[in-house]
Design an enzyme around this catalytic site. Structure first.
Site, PDB file in Angstrom:
ATOM      1  CG  HIS A  37      -1.731  -1.248   1.271  1.00 20.83           C
ATOM      2  ND1 HIS A  37      -1.862  -1.914   2.323  1.00 20.83           N
ATOM      3  CD2 HIS A  37      -2.920  -1.442   0.461  1.00 20.83           C
ATOM      4  CE1 HIS A  37      -2.614  -3.438   2.342  1.00 20.83           C
ATOM      5  NE2 HIS A  37      -3.774  -2.792   1.006  1.00 20.83           N
ATOM      6  CE  LYS A 151      -0.798 -10.124  -3.141  1.00 22.91           C
ATOM      7  NZ  LYS A 151      -2.414 -10.469  -3.485  1.00 22.91           N
ATOM      8  CG  ASP A 152      -5.955  -7.222  -5.536  1.00 23.02           C
ATOM      9  OD1 ASP A 152      -5.979  -8.713  -5.625  1.00 23.02           O
ATOM     10  OD2 ASP A 152      -4.509  -6.350  -4.776  1.00 23.02           O
ATOM     11  CD  GLN A 155      -8.818  -4.598  -6.871  1.00 17.25           C
ATOM     12  OE1 GLN A 155     -10.117  -5.235  -6.282  1.00 17.25           O
ATOM     13  NE2 GLN A 155      -7.925  -3.547  -6.470  1.00 17.25           N
ATOM     14  CB  SER A 187      -1.628 -10.683   0.960  1.00 16.41           C
ATOM     15  OG  SER A 187      -3.103 -10.523   1.292  1.00 16.41           O
ATOM     16  CB  SER A 188      -4.318  -7.021   4.806  1.00 18.18           C
ATOM     17  OG  SER A 188      -4.303  -6.090   4.043  1.00 18.18           O
ATOM     18  NE  ARG A 189      -8.850 -11.880   2.075  1.00 17.80           N
ATOM     19  CZ  ARG A 189      -9.370 -11.164   1.447  1.00 17.80           C
ATOM     20  NH1 ARG A 189      -8.593 -10.249   0.451  1.00 17.80           N
ATOM     21  NH2 ARG A 189     -10.519 -10.479   1.586  1.00 17.80           N
TER      22      ARG A 189
HETATM   23  P1  AMP Z   1      -6.538  -3.939  -0.544  1.00 14.02           P
HETATM   24  O1  AMP Z   1      -6.410  -3.689   1.027  1.00 14.02           O
HETATM   25  O2  AMP Z   1      -5.981  -5.509  -0.394  1.00 14.02           O
HETATM   26  O3  AMP Z   1      -7.625  -4.099  -1.197  1.00 14.02           O
HETATM   27  O4  AMP Z   1      -5.506  -3.153  -1.458  1.00 14.02           O
HETATM   28  C1  AMP Z   1      -5.128  -1.660  -1.738  1.00 14.02           C
HETATM   29  C2  AMP Z   1      -5.051  -1.946  -3.369  1.00 14.02           C
HETATM   30  O5  AMP Z   1      -3.037  -2.289  -2.899  1.00 14.02           O
HETATM   31  C3  AMP Z   1      -4.999  -2.221  -4.241  1.00 14.02           C
HETATM   32  O6  AMP Z   1      -4.906  -1.589  -4.691  1.00 14.02           O
HETATM   33  C4  AMP Z   1      -3.836  -3.278  -4.214  1.00 14.02           C
HETATM   34  O7  AMP Z   1      -4.176  -4.008  -5.399  1.00 14.02           O
HETATM   35  C5  AMP Z   1      -2.859  -3.252  -3.474  1.00 14.02           C
HETATM   36  N1  AMP Z   1      -1.982  -3.799  -3.032  1.00 14.02           N
HETATM   37  C6  AMP Z   1      -2.118  -4.989  -1.779  1.00 14.02           C
HETATM   38  N2  AMP Z   1      -1.160  -6.161  -1.620  1.00 14.02           N
HETATM   39  C7  AMP Z   1      -0.201  -4.998  -2.868  1.00 14.02           C
HETATM   40  C8  AMP Z   1       1.089  -5.525  -2.657  1.00 14.02           C
HETATM   41  N3  AMP Z   1       1.863  -6.378  -2.426  1.00 14.02           N
HETATM   42  N4  AMP Z   1       1.975  -4.900  -3.646  1.00 14.02           N
HETATM   43  C9  AMP Z   1       1.674  -3.874  -4.426  1.00 14.02           C
HETATM   44  N5  AMP Z   1       0.120  -3.395  -4.039  1.00 14.02           N
HETATM   45  C10 AMP Z   1      -0.514  -4.220  -3.366  1.00 14.02           C
END
Ligand code: AMP
Length: 284
Positions: A37, A151-152, A155, A187-189
């Site tokens: 992020h 990463k997504d 999306q 990843s948050s997960r």
């Molecule tokens: P999320 O909080 O998981 O919904 O992700 C918010 C944004 O951060 C989305 O645009 C994701 O694609 C991006 N994101 C999540 N993980 C990563 C990562 N490892 N590297 C770069 N961007 C990421």
């Protein structure tokens, strides 16, 4: 850093900033922020120097299926706030679910073909929820530039199509996937993984690396690449593969023969935790 919680506050801020001729850079997230992020925030600031950076944290109920992890999605607002502050965000937008979906809310954005494949096939309604909330956030934040992570990747493809089809006046910028030193995509997960699952999840990055090596060695057949990736993930006893594929990067169509801009795609569960990963590859 201003912390705004209501849609009305957010829109008022956006209008005031734009009236002064200042651009708005937007990074939408679901919180539990990490360096992935942060990298998007830095990328946005770099692309739009002098712009105001707005980060939103909203765990969007509409993009979770009934048996998914909405209720236990990780949260740590104190840490998230510090990260946004450190990255120089001007605004942290924290709307409630009730504010985004007030009683009587009844309008959704229905994305097309790409949203029916892969993640969309396994998570019905997921991209409908994503498109609806991103569109609503765009209306409240009024961004000139919005930054998303590769990463997504699916999306990003769905959102690019939405922005094009609906003539939404925003530029989308895509940042590369940030990884742990051992290759696991941030990843948050990842916080859900126990040490054993965490170790086995490295198979995702191993499979992508092996696939890239095969392609660099001249392998043009999609099938051979899919089989190799599935085999590498399948070796892990805790892994349950959802898909391993190589697709056209724009249409997400499965490729028999690799050509042009392709994407290697992987999704698997390690124990109860579902992870996705991907890598772009270009065939000259
Ligand atoms: P999320 O909080 O998981 O919904 O992700 C918010 C944004 O951060 C989305 O645009 C994701 O694609 C991006 N994101 C999540 N993980 C990563 C990562 N490892 N590297 C770069 N961007 C990421």
């Amino acid at each position: 850093m201003l912390v705004l919680t209501t849609p009305a506050q957010m829109l008022e801020y956006a209008r005031a900033v734009k009236a002064k001729g200042v651009k708005i850079v937007f990074v939408p997230t679901m919180g539990f922020l990490h360096e992935g992020h942060a990298s998007l925030m830095r990328l946005g600031k770099k692309r739009c120097p002098g712009g105001d950076l707005v980060v939103s944290i909203f765990v969007n109920p509409a993009q979770f299926g009934p048996n998914e992890d909405l209720a236990r999605y990780p949260r740590d607002l104190t840490r998230d706030r510090a990260l946004c502050e450190r990255e120089g965000a001007e605004v942290l937008f924290l709307p409630t679910a009730g504010a985004i979906y007030p009683p009587g809310f009844d309008t959704f954005i229905e994305p097309g073909k790409i949203a029916t494949l892969f993640e969309g096939a396994i998570r019905p309604g997921h991209f409908r929820g994503v498109c609806t909330v991103v569109n609503k956030l765009f209306n409240l934040v009024q961004p000139d530039l919005a930054v998303f992570g590769r990463k997504d990747a699916q999306q990003v493809a769905v959102l690019k199509q939405m922005v094009r089809d609906l003539a939404i006046p925003v530029e989308l910028l895509v940042g590369p996937t940030m990884r742990e030193p051992d290759g696991l995509a941030l990843s948050s997960r990842n916080v859900y993984l126990n040490p054993e699952e965490r170790a086995q999840a490295l198979a995702l990055n191993d499979a992508l690396r092996e696939a890239r090596a095969l392609i660099a060695g001249g392998e043009p057949r999609g099938d051979a690449i899919r089989r190799r990736m599935a085999e590498i993930v399948g070796r892990q006893p805790l892994a349950r593969l959802d898909y391993a594929d190589v697709v056209d990067a724009a249409s997400f169509r499965t490729l028999d023969t690799l050509t042009g801009d392709c994407l290697l795609l992987l999704a698997a569960k390690f124990g109860p935790t579902r992870l996705i990963d991907n890598e772009p590859v270009s065939i000259p």
